[in-house]
Design an enzyme around this catalytic site. Structure first.
Site, PDB file in Angstrom:
ATOM      1  NE  ARG A 137      -4.267  -1.837   1.707  1.00 34.15           N
ATOM      2  CZ  ARG A 137      -4.536  -2.704   2.524  1.00 34.15           C
ATOM      3  NH1 ARG A 137      -3.673  -2.882   3.660  1.00 34.15           N
ATOM      4  NH2 ARG A 137      -5.349  -3.759   2.131  1.00 34.15           N
ATOM      5  CE  LYS A 159       0.871  13.192 -16.155  1.00 36.67           C
ATOM      6  NZ  LYS A 159       1.024  13.666 -17.549  1.00 36.67           N
ATOM      7  CD  GLU A 201       9.691  14.269 -23.360  1.00 33.99           C
ATOM      8  OE1 GLU A 201       8.928  15.224 -23.246  1.00 33.99           O
ATOM      9  OE2 GLU A 201       9.017  13.041 -23.456  1.00 33.99           O
ATOM     10  CE  LYS A 243       6.996  16.662 -14.858  1.00 32.02           C
ATOM     11  NZ  LYS A 243       7.206  15.167 -15.537  1.00 32.02           N
ATOM     12  CD  GLU A 253      -2.207  15.824 -17.734  1.00 31.73           C
ATOM     13  OE1 GLU A 253      -1.043  15.353 -17.418  1.00 31.73           O
ATOM     14  OE2 GLU A 253      -2.708  15.342 -18.500  1.00 31.73           O
ATOM     15  NE  ARG A 257       2.331  16.452 -14.519  1.00 32.25           N
ATOM     16  CZ  ARG A 257       2.616  15.247 -13.184  1.00 32.25           C
ATOM     17  NH1 ARG A 257       2.230  15.758 -11.966  1.00 32.25           N
ATOM     18  NH2 ARG A 257       3.787  14.577 -13.680  1.00 32.25           N
ATOM     19  CG  ASN A 261       0.535  15.664 -21.658  1.00 33.82           C
ATOM     20  OD1 ASN A 261       1.399  14.841 -21.474  1.00 33.82           O
ATOM     21  ND2 ASN A 261      -0.570  16.028 -21.070  1.00 33.82           N
ATOM     22  CG  HIS A 264       3.543  13.995 -24.912  1.00 33.17           C
ATOM     23  ND1 HIS A 264       4.331  15.126 -25.169  1.00 33.17           N
ATOM     24  CD2 HIS A 264       4.416  13.324 -24.087  1.00 33.17           C
ATOM     25  CE1 HIS A 264       5.600  14.905 -24.461  1.00 33.17           C
ATOM     26  NE2 HIS A 264       5.618  14.074 -23.977  1.00 33.17           N
ATOM     27  CG  HIS A 268       1.182   9.393 -26.427  1.00 35.87           C
ATOM     28  ND1 HIS A 268       0.656   9.719 -25.161  1.00 35.87           N
ATOM     29  CD2 HIS A 268       2.364   9.269 -25.773  1.00 35.87           C
ATOM     30  CE1 HIS A 268       1.328   9.995 -24.079  1.00 35.87           C
ATOM     31  NE2 HIS A 268       2.661   9.610 -24.605  1.00 35.87           N
ATOM     32  CG  HIS A 282       8.120   9.076 -25.328  1.00 37.14           C
ATOM     33  ND1 HIS A 282       6.744   9.003 -25.004  1.00 37.14           N
ATOM     34  CD2 HIS A 282       8.474   9.804 -24.365  1.00 37.14           C
ATOM     35  CE1 HIS A 282       6.389   9.963 -24.690  1.00 37.14           C
ATOM     36  NE2 HIS A 282       7.376  10.558 -24.038  1.00 37.14           N
TER      37      HIS A 282
HETATM   38  P1  NAD Z   1      14.014   3.896 -21.459  1.00 37.82           P
HETATM   39  O1  NAD Z   1      14.120   3.784 -20.025  1.00 37.82           O
HETATM   40  O2  NAD Z   1      13.589   2.687 -22.350  1.00 37.82           O
HETATM   41  O3  NAD Z   1      15.672   4.284 -21.506  1.00 37.82           O
HETATM   42  C1  NAD Z   1      16.078   4.088 -23.050  1.00 37.82           C
HETATM   43  C2  NAD Z   1      17.242   3.217 -23.314  1.00 37.82           C
HETATM   44  O4  NAD Z   1      18.485   3.548 -22.686  1.00 37.82           O
HETATM   45  C3  NAD Z   1      16.956   1.615 -22.499  1.00 37.82           C
HETATM   46  O5  NAD Z   1      17.461   0.885 -23.324  1.00 37.82           O
HETATM   47  C4  NAD Z   1      17.647   1.842 -21.412  1.00 37.82           C
HETATM   48  O6  NAD Z   1      18.059   0.495 -21.076  1.00 37.82           O
HETATM   49  C5  NAD Z   1      19.064   2.825 -21.857  1.00 37.82           C
HETATM   50  N1  NAD Z   1      19.826   3.364 -20.813  1.00 37.82           N
HETATM   51  C6  NAD Z   1      19.115   4.158 -19.979  1.00 37.82           C
HETATM   52  N2  NAD Z   1      20.062   4.737 -19.235  1.00 37.82           N
HETATM   53  C7  NAD Z   1      21.228   4.594 -19.848  1.00 37.82           C
HETATM   54  C8  NAD Z   1      22.584   5.052 -19.554  1.00 37.82           C
HETATM   55  N3  NAD Z   1      22.912   6.032 -18.707  1.00 37.82           N
HETATM   56  N4  NAD Z   1      23.425   4.326 -20.366  1.00 37.82           N
HETATM   57  C9  NAD Z   1      23.344   3.452 -21.130  1.00 37.82           C
HETATM   58  N5  NAD Z   1      22.236   3.247 -21.766  1.00 37.82           N
HETATM   59  C10 NAD Z   1      20.997   3.600 -21.021  1.00 37.82           C
HETATM   60  O7  NAD Z   1      13.574   5.192 -22.123  1.00 37.82           O
HETATM   61  P2  NAD Z   1      13.227   6.734 -21.775  1.00 37.82           P
HETATM   62  O8  NAD Z   1      13.640   7.402 -23.004  1.00 37.82           O
HETATM   63  O9  NAD Z   1      14.398   7.167 -20.519  1.00 37.82           O
HETATM   64  O10 NAD Z   1      11.903   6.917 -21.206  1.00 37.82           O
HETATM   65  C11 NAD Z   1      10.689   6.549 -22.182  1.00 37.82           C
HETATM   66  C12 NAD Z   1       9.514   6.212 -21.025  1.00 37.82           C
HETATM   67  O11 NAD Z   1       9.367   7.137 -20.313  1.00 37.82           O
HETATM   68  C13 NAD Z   1       8.325   6.188 -21.795  1.00 37.82           C
HETATM   69  O12 NAD Z   1       7.587   4.828 -21.246  1.00 37.82           O
HETATM   70  C14 NAD Z   1       7.358   7.298 -21.530  1.00 37.82           C
HETATM   71  O13 NAD Z   1       6.008   6.826 -21.706  1.00 37.82           O
HETATM   72  C15 NAD Z   1       8.018   7.397 -20.042  1.00 37.82           C
HETATM   73  N6  NAD Z   1       7.725   8.945 -19.661  1.00 37.82           N
HETATM   74  C16 NAD Z   1       7.245   9.232 -18.454  1.00 37.82           C
HETATM   75  C17 NAD Z   1       7.036  10.465 -18.040  1.00 37.82           C
HETATM   76  C18 NAD Z   1       6.544  10.884 -16.749  1.00 37.82           C
HETATM   77  O14 NAD Z   1       6.018  11.887 -16.555  1.00 37.82           O
HETATM   78  N7  NAD Z   1       6.281   9.657 -16.009  1.00 37.82           N
HETATM   79  C19 NAD Z   1       7.403  11.316 -18.891  1.00 37.82           C
HETATM   80  C20 NAD Z   1       8.019  11.249 -20.154  1.00 37.82           C
HETATM   81  C21 NAD Z   1       8.385  10.007 -20.330  1.00 37.82           C
HETATM   82  N1  GLY Z   2       5.184  14.184 -18.995  1.00 38.39           N
HETATM   83  C1  GLY Z   2       4.243  15.008 -18.754  1.00 38.39           C
HETATM   84  C2  GLY Z   2       3.845  15.090 -17.162  1.00 38.39           C
HETATM   85  O1  GLY Z   2       4.755  14.562 -16.451  1.00 38.39           O
HETATM   86  O2  GLY Z   2       2.744  15.572 -17.005  1.00 38.39           O
END
Ligand code: NAD
Ligand code: GLY
Length: 382
Positions: A137, A159, A201, A243, A253, A257, A261, A264, A268, A282
């Protein structure tokens, strides 16, 4: 001091506080600097005391940084119960991986006072953050983002979530971390394509609310991408400040907020169409979507056409894709349908982030579907 001069000189660690309007007890810091992974144990201990920890990472990041992370935690008196390596990539944001992660957290003997340490990119951060929000929890989670996407966006703001058959990030929670530690030194091992994806981003924050930051990006973006530390620390700090302000005002949001996006909803739809595989990252989808959102704004007479061209030209100049590949005009109906299914769609109306100019984005809740279709046609033309 100009932004450029600032970027050349600031290599110190910065702390950006997140202050949540609704609950001060959940405020937390984002520490940004070079080499902070080695200070992670101390940064955590200063704020959260000595803890039992479970590290969640992935199969790329684990071999590179898990040992350093464990050593840093141990030096500050924390006890590492287990390390969990999920498969690298978007495919891990799913129910089976969530279940395995939860099983391993519980098997390690975690209790409610155990700290989850999410060491990785946005995938690890979203998955581990979600697991933390539901295991026992609710367990505390500290984010140690290792990609540029994660340092400027996903690790901050709470998020969490996974993807499901119905779309991206459709299952999840709002659950704030207790601390974010962004070590730009970890970006050295990030593949160039991932770095670029994260840069989309970064630019986003300038386009939404801060035209001078967009101009700074035009001047300094390439050196940031190539690894200039001061530029990286400056940009990550600026993005986190933006942010932090947005999340403080609108954690769940309900309004502002949604501006984060930008690009996005188009993005998406493309990601969903391509099955979230590695043909389109992404951040690449966001870059294409951002160009499309500005073009749509210009087509609707809301924004000068020159601004839309400037956005496209900068994204293209650093090497980001600005046109969708692997989909064609025949896919427009499906792309429109995917846009309508987006979480931000309300009562069948398309909600999009549009712009009046660079640095002035707004939420448009009833965007004309015909105009959106027209922009797809333009971007999907050979
Ligand atoms: P990811 O976590 O898949 O990382 C990208 C790649 O880089 C992976 O293969 C990973 O293993 C590798 N990697 C990570 N750090 C590394 C490093 N320092 N050295 C070598 N390799 C490394 O992708 P991402 O681009 O970090 O994130 C994309 C995800 O984040 C999506 O799922 C997206 O929806 C999510 N996201 C969430 C929010 C939020 O507010 N929660 C905002 C933006 C994106
Ligand atoms: N990445 C969009 C948000 O955090 O709201």
């Amino acid at each position: 001091m100009t932004r450029t001069a600032h970027a050349e000189k600031s290599v110190e660690t910065r702390i950006v506080p997140i202050t949540l309007a609704e609950a001060a007890a959940r405020d937390y810091d984002i520490a940004i600097g070079d080499g902070l992974l080695d200070q992670a144990g101390q940064l955590i201990a200063e704020r959260l005391g000595a803890r039992r920890c479970v590290i969640v990472t992935d199969t790329n990041v684990g071999p590179l940084y898990r040992q350093r992370c464990e050593a840093a935690l141990a030096r500050a008196g924390h006890k590492v119960l287990a390390g969990i390596n999920v498969a690298a990539g978007e495919g891990s944001k799913n129910f089976p991986t969530l279940q395995v992660t939860l099983d391993q957290i519980l098997k390690a003997g975690a209790d409610r006072n155990t700290l989850l340490v999410a060491l990785g990119g946005g995938v690890v951060g979203d998955l581990a953050g979600f697991a933390a929000s539901i295991a026992l929890r609710g367990m505390d989670v500290v984010q140690i983002p290792t990609t540029l996407v994660a340092q400027v966006d996903s690790s901050v703001g709470g998020k969490t979530g996974i993807n499901a058959a119905h779309g991206k990030n459709v299952v999840g929670t709002f659950y704030q971390p207790r601390l974010v530690i962004a070590d730009v030194g970890l970006l050295d091992t990030l593949p160039k394509r991932e770095m670029l994806a994260g840069y989309a981003e970064v630019v986003k924050y300038g386009l939404i609310k801060d035209a001078p930051f967009f101009r700074w990006c035009e001047q300094n973006g390439m050196s940031l991408i190539k690894g200039a530390r001061a530029a990286q620390i400056y940009a990550v700090s600026e993005c986190c400040l933006h942010k932090a302000r947005v999340v403080a005002a609108d954690e769940r949001e309900k309004g502002e907020r949604a501006l984060l996006n930008l690009g996005h909803t188009f993005g998406h739809a493309l990601e969903a169409m391509l099955g979230y595989d590695d043909r389109l990252l992404h951040g690449e989808a966001v870059a294409i979507g951002t160009g499309m959102a500005f073009r749509l704004s210009a087509q609707l007479g809301l924004c000068p056409a020159t601004d839309a061209y400037e956005v496209r030209d900068h994204l293209a100049a650093v090497g980001l894709p600005v046109k969708p590949a692997f989909v064609g005009a025949k896919d427009i109906d499906q792309l429109m349908q995917l846009m309508a299914q987006d979480k931000k769609a309300e009562a069948g109306k398309l909600t999009l982030i549009l712009a009046r100019r660079i640095g002035d984005a707004f939420v448009s809740r009833d965007t004309d579907a015909g105009a959106v279709r027209e922009v797809w046609r333009e971007f999907l033309a050979a």
